[in-house]
Design an enzyme around this catalytic site. Sequence first.
Site, PDB file in Angstrom:
ATOM      1  N   LYS A  67       0.849  -1.200   0.000  1.00 13.06           N
ATOM      2  CA  LYS A  67       0.000   0.000   0.000  1.00 13.06           C
ATOM      3  C   LYS A  67       0.881   1.246   0.000  1.00 13.06           C
ATOM      4  O   LYS A  67       1.932   1.262   0.675  1.00 13.06           O
ATOM      5  CB  LYS A  67      -0.911  -0.028   1.229  1.00 13.06           C
ATOM      6  CG  LYS A  67      -1.952   1.091   1.276  1.00 13.06           C
ATOM      7  CD  LYS A  67      -2.859   0.940   2.501  1.00 13.06           C
ATOM      8  CE  LYS A  67      -3.954   1.993   2.557  1.00 13.06           C
ATOM      9  NZ  LYS A  67      -4.834   1.815   3.744  1.00 13.06           N
ATOM     10  N   SER A 142      -9.783   1.775   2.759  1.00 13.65           N
ATOM     11  CA  SER A 142      -8.938   2.572   1.895  1.00 13.65           C
ATOM     12  C   SER A 142      -7.907   1.758   1.113  1.00 13.65           C
ATOM     13  O   SER A 142      -7.381   2.232   0.111  1.00 13.65           O
ATOM     14  CB  SER A 142      -8.200   3.616   2.737  1.00 13.65           C
ATOM     15  OG  SER A 142      -7.359   2.991   3.683  1.00 13.65           O
ATOM     16  N   SER A 166      -9.910  -0.681   6.931  1.00 16.63           N
ATOM     17  CA  SER A 166      -9.364  -0.537   5.574  1.00 16.63           C
ATOM     18  C   SER A 166      -8.677  -1.766   4.992  1.00 16.63           C
ATOM     19  O   SER A 166      -8.319  -1.750   3.821  1.00 16.63           O
ATOM     20  CB  SER A 166      -8.396   0.629   5.527  1.00 16.63           C
ATOM     21  OG  SER A 166      -9.129   1.813   5.423  1.00 16.63           O
TER      22      SER A 166
END
Length: 481
Positions: A67, A142, A166
């Site tokens: 990420k 997210s 997330s």
Amino acid sequence: MEFYKLSLKELQDLVKTKQVSKKEILDCLFKRIEEVEKDLNAFITLLKDNSLNSLNNDDKFIPIAIKDNICIKGVKTTCGSRILENYIAVYDASVIEYLRQEGAIFIGKTNMDEFAMGSSTETSYFGITRNPYDLTRIPGGSSGGSAVAVASGEVPVALGSDTGGSIRQPAALCGVVGVKPTYGRVSRYGLVAFASSLDQIGVFARNVYDAAKVLEVISKYDWRDSTCVNYPKEEYSREVLETDEIFIRNLKIGVPKEYFVEGIQKEIKEKICEVINFLSKEGVEIKEISLPHTEYAVAVYYILAPAEASSNLARYDGVKYGYKDMGEKMSMIECYMSSRNQGFGAEVKRRIMLGTYSLSSGYYDAYYAKAQKVRRLIFEDFMQAFNEVDLIIAPTTPTTAFKIGEKIDDPLQMYLSDIFTIPCNLAGLPGISIPCGYDKNGLPIGLQILAPHFKESRMLKLSYFIEKNFKFEKILNKYVV
Ligand code: GLN
């Protein structure tokens, strides 16, 4: 051969037995990325040259996506934000260092909601990521990029971060496994801070074993993160393989009645109940429990997380690093304001305003201090429940993947997507989402399992058992492996 369809374990075995070279596998993964990426947009940065250059001849191998809020030295780390568009990390996050020691090859940095604020990966400065089950839908967020990269076979595993859901929420919406470890189990050193008392790094994979394997690599004490707990190292991957009937029959599982409220999609409720019935037939003791303060969790989270975020994001001032408005004849204050105004997107600004408001002297007691007290009550609900049960089962999300654009102008609706994942972060507990079926549109449904602090292995073992024995036909398409 279509290596991109194989699990991490299968790829590692091929490399270990020298049947296939790491280069052949990487070539295949990058070919897959080329095929699907223009439609999915899971990555912000691809590291093709870096990864091919970092290959060596030993038999350790973890091809992984990261990420874009986790620092890899020398690589852009944008957090999905314009303000960090050109920021190049100057050091490795601890998890990156630990992964490197186990032969990790970093395939790329994945797309995310700006500064990890969001549930749909629509707020990224680098465009939206699409759900591989239906390109007109969001992948969750997210960490949407990581979830999609794994679901679509661009990588076998990926790292994400989970502050209020997330990892688990996009995992559920994309039909993959997503684990958020206990707060303090994994070092946050080198993870760009959103809400420091809630953030944890965790793992995406297409099966429980692979998730366990990567989690054990990153679960290591680190003095550089003062909230990292010096807890003994555990071999999660070995433990999941040891899951047997006796373990399962001795389990007592709680089903919180507050997680089956009105508004939850019917098919989700039905699927979760199906799994619960299945477990009951296997000899697991099922018990209805109550977590009475659940209804306050979203409100508490949206006071505390923005408060912490407003403080953490104060460092982006256009001076130290990141985007700077170079306009002429600006005063210092004007430069700060303009750089932040142009560098941050709407959701990030909304959070900063919420956070500074609730921390301001006139409102601190009414909002921030009150929210901290209610957080404690939510924590105590769980402690009470875990006196009676070993694990908790619940849905991961109230709905399956929604349409792109559906909630982006309605922050309250968006915030409610995390209603079932947030309490776990507030209490610092480990949680996992595993796929358990589909709705009538063929969209994935996630089952959530929560465990007491540091009982990741118990949670992974039950997940492994469900994955092995609760069978359902997998829906595939050209984007999903
Ligand atoms: N969707 C939640 C938020 O926007 C959680 C995000 C996360 O876990 N990083 O704050």
